[in-house]
Each structure stands twice: as structure tokens, then as C-alpha cells.
Design a protein around this motif. Structure first.
Motif, PDB file in Angstrom:
ATOM      1  N   VAL A  88     -49.524 -24.955  -6.639  1.00 54.43           N
ATOM      2  CA  VAL A  88     -48.163 -25.047  -6.094  1.00 54.43           C
ATOM      3  C   VAL A  88     -47.528 -23.658  -6.119  1.00 54.43           C
ATOM      4  CG1 VAL A  88     -45.923 -26.173  -6.276  1.00 54.43           C
ATOM      5  CG2 VAL A  88     -47.993 -27.387  -6.972  1.00 54.43           C
ATOM      6  N   PHE A 102     -47.981 -26.070  -1.188  1.00 50.30           N
ATOM      7  CA  PHE A 102     -49.084 -26.417  -2.091  1.00 50.30           C
ATOM      8  C   PHE A 102     -50.402 -26.417  -1.335  1.00 50.30           C
ATOM      9  CE2 PHE A 102     -47.029 -30.310  -0.622  1.00 50.30           C
ATOM     10  CZ  PHE A 102     -48.095 -31.051  -0.104  1.00 50.30           C
ATOM     11  N   THR A 106     -51.300 -23.977 -11.191  1.00 48.16           N
ATOM     12  CA  THR A 106     -52.305 -24.935 -10.723  1.00 48.16           C
ATOM     13  C   THR A 106     -52.559 -25.961 -11.810  1.00 48.16           C
ATOM     14  OG1 THR A 106     -54.505 -25.161  -9.733  1.00 48.16           O
ATOM     15  CG2 THR A 106     -54.300 -23.607 -11.556  1.00 48.16           C
ATOM     16  N   VAL A 163     -45.735 -28.865 -10.708  1.00 47.35           N
ATOM     17  CA  VAL A 163     -44.717 -28.414  -9.761  1.00 47.35           C
ATOM     18  C   VAL A 163     -43.554 -27.761 -10.507  1.00 47.35           C
ATOM     19  CG1 VAL A 163     -43.164 -29.144  -7.917  1.00 47.35           C
ATOM     20  CG2 VAL A 163     -45.380 -30.260  -8.185  1.00 47.35           C
TER      21      VAL A 163
END
Length: 705
Positions: A455, A508, A556, A579
């Protein structure tokens, strides 16, 4: 040429010869078609019945799998977000809010619970059906009840709390001794041994006289805690009743041992079943010769599931099929049957009429085909080619000649509309997602799945100050140029742009199209975007405006990827801790003066072609432990030399590694001297100044003590 009676030759015109030959050919073909139609009609009728069976089976399968999918998504979210160590009554309130949200989306959900390793158990149950006898009756406004099992040194106790729909307490039942221990339940042991969701076989629930299944999974926050959802099968009876068209159609769901799971009259069958100490209703208990015959046919043809078969019950012929439900409940089967004469009777009546209609239609079609085929073939062929190009996302077809045929003209306009709509659709939705939607490889159902993703978050430094000095139209124009530049580079590297948030971008990798190198692709996209923005900012400055200096953060890890929203609007996105951490890393850039800040996981997985510099070990907002963060300096790609690290960073990298080791060892005095030299050599590198201040502060503390 033929001879007449008077000896003269009889001549045929070309038109007559063509008409005669064509007529003979058409008659031969039509006769063959009529005969073939006569033969095929019965076969097609059987095939139509099979298609109906398949449709109904799929509907039942979709109903069950849809319910399991919704319940699985709720369990997945609860196991990620709910803290099992919260006080029992607080957990009960949270579970009530979850069950309340489930009422509309999943009517079959009867209750939600958590079992903990200390023997305690919290279960929330909807009161729309039968009530647990422990709470009594006559509680006006009652909507939910939750039971709390607590384990003491001497015994287990159970207490009930009844609430209304808003969670307001209506009645509290004093604690009573209880023998219930979640640790002895099959779903508890199975969940601890499985990495994902488990589904129990059908059974009678302990608190209410209902038959259902339990879905459970282990908490991701505490290993000995298990979340679960109880689902009743009564709603499946009603769903089968809706699918029972015509009325002569018989359908049921059973398991491989003969337990009757669902039937349009399932409630009546269960009500007539005498008490047998919790045993389930079987097909034989229904005392229906047809249901018994369907189950026996299943037993005899167990190796040929999914194939239609004829069977006889008391001298009556039936046509039916049995299929496995699947979707996590492989021991359940849906079976259908219809009387053979009901199925084939209408087809026999239609067949005779079709023979006459077919003959007349063929003759009429001959004339129509001769007149229309030439005129229709060319524009239709061209339209087919245009549609083929559009479905391949190749836009900009050549303009077609106008047609006087209304349908051809409307088709041309529809193709133009399709092209414009699809082009604009791809501007709002990521290309990869559009291709999956068009290829029917993507479901718009709410929910998602857990998978690794990388992300990225970006943010413009000082955007608010810059926007205050511009007109709204100028802000819109400048921001659009900015998003176009950065978005192109991210998409080129395989990113899915989730959303534009003011002056920020969330993107992403590894969804919807999965790729092994998604971490490296994300690093490449961030570097390309950063380099592209350098050129764009040079243009902004040349135009007399302010540059839009951008900071990036990447992380990640696992996240839930799927659709979030409501029934009329969904957003394909990613959710989870990964996130949140990517967003926190982006904000940390301001502290260290960096441009692209990544997690240690990104640094480890990016590959040897990417160069990183250790920045710090810190606790980002929302984290519970220190995390190492790194700055992405550049990439070693011969085809893109502009992505290489700037020489100033490379010249100080070796000395920085020495300083880093000294700081970690606590040798602040030696580190201070080296940092002063680094600040002198690279005065614009904020990271060296941060560590210089840190060394001075630590030395000051040591001198004070």
C-alpha cells in the motif's frame, strides 16, 4: 434444354433455373430441418429441464455460499478488530451491534459469540424466533439477549441480559450454575487447529429448539479465543418454497447420512417429529415416498452426481438430479425431481404446432433472406468488428456509413454509446478492475478476502498554504495536472489507485491482479512518480507558481481486499493494519525530511535492485512496538538511469551506516563528531540534523547525571 411435342426445343430462363434450383435446395434443407426438429424437440425439452435444475441448484448454492461469505467476512473482521480481553458485558454490547447489522444482510444469523480459553463464553442471540427458556416471556420491546458464561474455581455460572434493539437493558437474569464450557465444543477445538474459518455439520442448538450450523474462527489478537456465528436453516426452507415452480417440482437439501436439512415443508415435518433427544429429522421421517425415492436414487448414483436420471416411485416416472452444494459444506446435497409427464407434456403439444409453423416460416424466410441478407450483412459485420475492438479496449473505430434500416442505425448509436460509456467508466475505475468486470471474473458483492498487498500513500507538503493563494479554479487545474502525472506512473507500475483524498493518493499493488513482485513494483512506481514530479515542479516554478513537493509512505503485509459500501454504491479497496501503517509512514517523512519512507518489510522484499537507507526505529501512531523505517533512495535499472540514487546520498551512505551503528551502541560522543561532518557535507539532509540533535540531547543527559 427440353423438347416440346412439336419437336422444338423448350428453353428455360436463367431466373427460372435459379429459382427452381434454389427452391429444390431450400425444400431439401427445410425438410431435413423439420425432421431434425421433430427428433430434437424431446431432447431439447429434457435439456431445458436440466437447465432449470441447474439454475435452481445454482440459486440454492448461491444462497448458501452468499450467507457463508457474509458470515465469513463478519468473522474475519471481528477476529481482526475485537479485543477478546474486553470485559464480558462490554463485549456483549459490541456483539449486539454486529448482530444488529447482520439482521438485514443475513436473516439466517441467529447469534454471534466468543469463547475464551479461560472457559468464559459470551453469546448474543436474536429474539426474532424462539426465545431461550431461561429468560422467560412477556418482555416488551425485547430484541436481543446475551448470555455470559463465567468460570470460577468452583463452578461455571450463566447469566442472561435482555436488551431492546438499541442495546438498552430490559431484564437481567441472576447467575445460575451451568455445565457449558466452550472449550469442550467441537467448533472451539477445530478453530484452534485451523488457520481459517470452520463450518460445523448441522445440529440442534442448545439454547433454542432450532437446527443450524456454526461458523467459527480463531481470534487474530488472542490465540485461545474463538469467534463464531450460529445460522439457522429455517430460512432455507422458505427460499426453497420460492424456487418451487411449478408446484409439482419437488426439491430438498440433505446430508450424506440422510438428514433432511431443508424442504419447502421442512417446518411442518420438524414439528411432527416426536422428541428423540436432540436427533435430527431424516428423509425417511418425512414419510414421503417421493423424498425417500430421491434419497435412494442419490445413494445408488453417488458416483455420478450432477447428472440427470429417471427413476420410478410407486409406478410413476420422475426425472431428477442431485448435486453437491459445496462452498465449504461438501456434505450437503440439493436434489430435484419432477413428474415425467408434467415435464414432457407441453412439449408434445408444442411439437405438432411447430411442424406447421416451421414449414410456413421457412418459405417466408426464403424471400426475406434473399432481400435482406445482402443489405444487412455488411453493416452487421462492421458492427461486429467494432464491438470486438471495444471489448478488447481498442477505442476509436472508423465512422460507419449511415443506414436507412432503423435497427442498424440504432445498433450503430448503441455501439457509439457503449464505447463512450466504457471509455469514461475506465476513467473512474481502475483498468484491471474493468477488464475483470467485463470478463465476468469479478463479483460486486460486498465483502473481501485476506491477501498480501503493498500500500502507498502520498501527500503534498504545504498544500493548504499553496491553495489559499490561488483561486479554486486554479487549484483544480493544478491538482488535476499533478494527479495526472503521478497517477500515470503509479498505474504504469501495476498499481490500483484506490482514491484521491484531497491532495493525497492511496494506491495498492497485488490486487485485483496478483503478482509475485508487487513490493518491487510498488517501489518502482514510487520512484517513477517522484522523478516525474521533479520535472512537473520545474514547470510549475517556470510558470511562476509554487512546486508541489510530495512525500510517499509504503508498507506491505496482509489486508482484506474487496468491496466496501452499500447496495447502491461500492468501493473496491483494501482495509487493515497494513493500510494504516502505510499512511503513518507517509506522515513520518516530515520528521526526517525524507521523500519515500518505507517499512522494514518493504525493504526486505523489494530485491537487490533497490537501494535503501536506514532512517530510524520508532513507534508510528497506531503501532504497539518500535518499527524500523527506511528511505528508498533509488533503483539500479540500466533502462531507467534517472531512477538511480543522487550522488550526494551515495557519498554519505557509508559514513551514515557507521553513525547508525555508533548510535545503536550508545557511543554518542563519537557519533556526534561524525554527524557534525555529515551535516557540514550535506547541510540539506534533515536526517543528519535530527540525529545530531539526538546525540547532543543524550550527551547532555549523561553529563547531567
Amino acid at each position: 434444354m427440353m423438347r416440346r411435342a412439336d419437336g422444338q426445343s423448350f428453353r428455360w430462363s436463367l431466373q427460372a433455373v435459379v429459382a427452381l434450383v434454389f427452391t429444390l435446395v431450400v425444400l431439401a434443407i427445410s425438410s431435413a430441418l423439420i425432421g431434425f426438429n421433430h427428433y430434437q424437440l424431446t431432447k431439447l425439452t429434457v435439456r431445458d429441464a436440466e437447465d432449470d435444475f441447474q439454475r435452481i441448484s445454482n440459486n440454492v448454492r448461491d444462497e448458501i455460499s452468499g450467507s457463508l461469505h457474509i458470515a465469513g467476512s463478519v468473522l474475519d473482521t471481528a477476529s481482526l478488530t475485537l479485543d477478546p480481553n474486553l470485559p464480558s458485558e462490554q463485549l456483549g454490547g459490541l456483539l449486539i451491534s454486529i448482530l444488529k447489522d447482520l439482521d438485514d444482510a443475513l436473516p439466517a444469523a441467529m447469534g454471534i459469540f466468543i469463547g475464551r480459553g479461560d472457559g468464559s463464553h459470551i453469546v448474543v442471540q436474536s429474539l426474532t424466533g424462539k426465545w431461550p427458556h431461561e429468560i422467560g416471556t412477556g418482555i416488551e420491546g425485547a430484541a436481543y439477549a446475551f448470555m455470559i458464561i463465567e468460570n470460577s474455581s468452583s463452578q461455571h455460572t450463566a447469566r442472561w441480559v435482555v436488551t431492546d434493539r438499541e442495546g438498552k437493558e430490559l431484564r437481567r437474569i441472576p447467575p445460575q450454575p451451568s455445565e457449558f464450557d466452550p472449550r469442550r465444543r467441537p467448533w472451539y477445538r477445530a478453530s484452534l487447529q485451523s488457520p481459517g474459518m470452520i463450518i460445523t455439520p448441522p445440529y440442534r442448538f442448545a439454547s433454542v429448539p432450532e437446527v443450524g450450523i456454526t461458523l467459527a474462527r480463531q481470534s487474530r489478537q488472542q490465540e485461545d479465543a474463538v469467534f463464531g456465528i450460529d445460522m439457522t436453516l429455517a430460512s432455507l426452507d422458505l427460499y426453497l418454497e420460492k424456487l418451487r415452480i411449478p408446484a409439482e417440482l419437488e426439491l430438498l437439501v440433505f446430508d450424506n447420512s440422510g438428514v433432511l436439512i431443508a424442504h419447502p415443508r421442512g417446518a411442518a415435518y420438524r414439528a411432527a417429529l416426536p422428541d428423540r433427544s436432540g436427533k435430527l429429522l431424516t428423509v425417511d421421517d418425512a414419510r414421503s415416498p417421493l423424498l425417500t425415492g430421491m434419497f435412494k436414487t442419490f445413494q445408488q448414483n453417488h458416483d455420478s452426481l450432477g447428472q440427470s436420471a429417471s427413476f420410478s416411485v410407486n409406478g410413476d416416472e420422475y426425472f431428477g438430479r442431485t448435486e453437491r452444494v459445496g462452498e465449504g459444506v461438501d456434505n450437503l446435497f440439493v436434489s430435484l425431481a419432477i413428474p415425467y409427464d408434467i415435464m414432457i407434456g407441453p412439449a408434445q403439444q408444442i411439437r405438432s404446432g411447430l411442424l406447421l409453423i416451421s414449414a410456413a416460416s421457412v418459405l417466408l424466410a426464403l424471400l426475406i433472406v434473399l432481400l435482406a441478407s445482402r443489405r444487412l450483412a455488411l453493416p452487421l459485420r462492421k458492427a461486429t468488428e467494432d464491438i470486438g475492438r471495444i471489448m478488447k479496449f481498442e477505442f476509436g473505430h472508423t465512422r460507419r456509413a449511415p443506414s436507412r434500416i432503423i435497427e442498424v442505425g440504432e445498433l450503430s448509436r448503441a455501439i457509439d454509446t457503449l464505447e463512450i460509456a466504457l471509455m469514461n467508466f475506465m476513467r473512474y475505475v481502475p483498468d484491471a478492475l474493468v477488464r475483470r468486470i467485463i470478463g465476468r471474473k469479478f463479483s460486486a458483492d460486498l465483502g473481501g478476502k485476506r491477501q498480501p498487498v503493498t500500500v502507498l500513500f502520498s501527500d503534498v507538503a504545504g498544500f493548504t498554504t499553496m491553495a489559499e493563494g490561488l483561486d479554486p479554479e486554479e487549484v483544480m487545474a493544478k491538482t488535476s495536472r499533478y494527479f495526472s502525472e503521478i497517477g500515470n506512473e503509479l498505474v504504469r507500475s501495476g498499481a490500483t489507485i484506490d482514491k484521491y483524498i484531497g491532495d493525497s493518493i492511496m494506491a495498492f499493488w497485488n490486487a485485483p491482479d496478483e503478482r509475485q513482485d508487487h513490493v518491487a513494483a510498488a517501489c518502482l512506481g514510487a520512484l517513477r512518480a517522484s522523478h516525474r514530479l521533479e520535472r512537473l515542479n520545474a514547470k510549475f516554478v517556470a510558470e511562476g507558481g509554487a512546486p508541489m513537493r510530495t512525500r510517499f509512505g509504503m508498507h506491505t503485509g496482509d489486508a482484506v481486499v474487496g468491496n466496501v459500501g452499500s447496495v447502491d454504491r461500492v468501493n473496491y479497496t483494501v482495509l487493515g493494519h497494513t493500510v494504516n501503517m502505510a499512511s503513518r509512514f507517509e506522515k513520518l517523512n516530515k520528521r526526517y525530511g525524507t521523500t519515500i519512507l518505507v517499512s522494514e518489510d518493504v525493504c526486505a522484499a523489494a530485491g537487490e535492485n533497490y537501494l535503501f537507507r536506514f532512517v530510524d526505529r520508532t513507534v508510528p501512531e497506531g503501532a504497539h512496538r518500535p518499527m524500523a523505517v527506511y528511505e528508498l533512495l533509488g533503483a539500479m535499472r540500466p533502462d531507467e538511469p534517472e531512477l538511480a540514487p543522487v550522488p550526494e546520498r551515495l557519498e554519505t551512505l557509508e559514513a551514515w551506516e557507521v553513525v547508525r551503528a555508533l548510535c545503536e551502541a550508545g557511543d554518542w560522543q563519537t557519533a556526534l563528531g561524525l554527524l557534525e561532518k555529515l551535516v557540514e557535507a550535506a547541510p540539506d539532509d534533515i536526517l543528519f540534523r535530527v540525529y545530531l540533535d539526538r546525540c547532543r540531547a543524550n550527551l547532555g543527559t549523561l553529563q547531567t547525571t
